[in-house]
Scaffold this motif. Sequence first.
Motif, PDB file in Angstrom:
ATOM      1  N   ASP A 180       1.411 -56.058 -25.974  1.00 50.70           N
ATOM      2  CA  ASP A 180       1.767 -56.473 -27.901  1.00 50.70           C
ATOM      3  C   ASP A 180       2.016 -57.514 -28.068  1.00 50.70           C
ATOM      4  O   ASP A 180       1.638 -59.018 -28.734  1.00 50.70           O
ATOM      5  N   HIS A 181       3.314 -57.807 -27.324  1.00 49.56           N
ATOM      6  CA  HIS A 181       4.272 -58.691 -27.264  1.00 49.56           C
ATOM      7  C   HIS A 181       4.187 -59.632 -25.721  1.00 49.56           C
ATOM      8  O   HIS A 181       4.584 -61.119 -25.767  1.00 49.56           O
ATOM      9  N   VAL A 182       4.488 -59.402 -25.138  1.00 43.86           N
ATOM     10  CA  VAL A 182       5.033 -60.166 -23.283  1.00 43.86           C
ATOM     11  C   VAL A 182       3.668 -60.373 -22.917  1.00 43.86           C
ATOM     12  O   VAL A 182       3.537 -61.645 -22.616  1.00 43.86           O
ATOM     13  N   GLN A 183       2.871 -59.859 -22.232  1.00 41.89           N
ATOM     14  CA  GLN A 183       1.501 -60.043 -22.193  1.00 41.89           C
ATOM     15  C   GLN A 183       0.603 -61.089 -22.559  1.00 41.89           C
ATOM     16  O   GLN A 183       0.838 -62.240 -22.238  1.00 41.89           O
ATOM     17  N   PRO A 184       0.343 -60.819 -23.759  1.00 44.24           N
ATOM     18  CA  PRO A 184      -0.193 -62.759 -24.541  1.00 44.24           C
ATOM     19  C   PRO A 184       0.334 -63.548 -24.328  1.00 44.24           C
ATOM     20  O   PRO A 184       0.522 -65.138 -24.681  1.00 44.24           O
ATOM     21  N   LEU A 185       2.364 -63.759 -24.361  1.00 44.55           N
ATOM     22  CA  LEU A 185       3.111 -64.638 -24.096  1.00 44.55           C
ATOM     23  C   LEU A 185       2.295 -65.493 -22.685  1.00 44.55           C
ATOM     24  O   LEU A 185       2.649 -66.053 -21.595  1.00 44.55           O
ATOM     25  N   LEU A 186       2.713 -64.594 -21.910  1.00 41.57           N
ATOM     26  CA  LEU A 186       1.952 -64.789 -19.698  1.00 41.57           C
ATOM     27  C   LEU A 186       0.599 -65.259 -20.046  1.00 41.57           C
ATOM     28  O   LEU A 186       0.670 -65.922 -19.155  1.00 41.57           O
ATOM     29  N   ASP A 187      -0.173 -64.473 -21.078  1.00 43.81           N
ATOM     30  CA  ASP A 187      -1.437 -65.545 -20.534  1.00 43.81           C
ATOM     31  C   ASP A 187      -1.143 -66.475 -21.192  1.00 43.81           C
ATOM     32  O   ASP A 187      -2.179 -67.615 -20.825  1.00 43.81           O
ATOM     33  N   LYS A 188      -0.643 -66.903 -22.371  1.00 40.87           N
ATOM     34  CA  LYS A 188      -0.648 -68.351 -22.952  1.00 40.87           C
ATOM     35  C   LYS A 188      -0.040 -69.467 -21.980  1.00 40.87           C
ATOM     36  O   LYS A 188      -0.427 -70.501 -22.113  1.00 40.87           O
ATOM     37  N   HIS A 189       1.166 -68.868 -20.602  1.00 38.05           N
ATOM     38  CA  HIS A 189       1.521 -70.238 -20.266  1.00 38.05           C
ATOM     39  C   HIS A 189       0.641 -69.870 -18.454  1.00 38.05           C
ATOM     40  O   HIS A 189       2.134 -69.086 -17.654  1.00 38.05           O
ATOM     41  N   SER A 190      -0.437 -70.032 -18.880  1.00 37.98           N
ATOM     42  CA  SER A 190      -0.872 -69.365 -17.281  1.00 37.98           C
ATOM     43  C   SER A 190       0.011 -70.414 -16.391  1.00 37.98           C
ATOM     44  O   SER A 190      -0.614 -69.685 -14.711  1.00 37.98           O
TER      45      SER A 190
END
Length: 118
Positions: free
Chosen positions: A36-46
């Motif tokens: 919910d919190h970390v993976q979306p950040l990793l996806d956003k900052h590919s």
Amino acid sequence: MSNAQPQPRFTVFVHLTALPAWLALGRPERQRIIADHVQPLLDKHSAVKVRWFDAEAWAAAPSDVLVATTDDLTAWSDLFEGLRDSPLWSVPYFRVELVLPTIEDGFADYERRTGQRT
């Protein structure tokens, strides 16, 4: 033919210590926080490739190491800010012990740019 020099590749090592609040969570809850919190950040900052390493079986501190590789330090900074705002560090579930930015083959980059050889 371009005279553009390749940009150095940066690798950032972040030493983390898992805190009791994280360790007290069940694995499904930990996975939910990551999803919910970390993976979306990793996806956003590919532009930043992140790998996670567990160290606690061999060392007390740090318990974990985040390794981020990028050519874009702004993307790294933005990702780091997002992680700071995430529950991983804001609850906190982890304590940041050390942030160690490095340049991959920095000596070779220096020699290439300056024409100096050791």
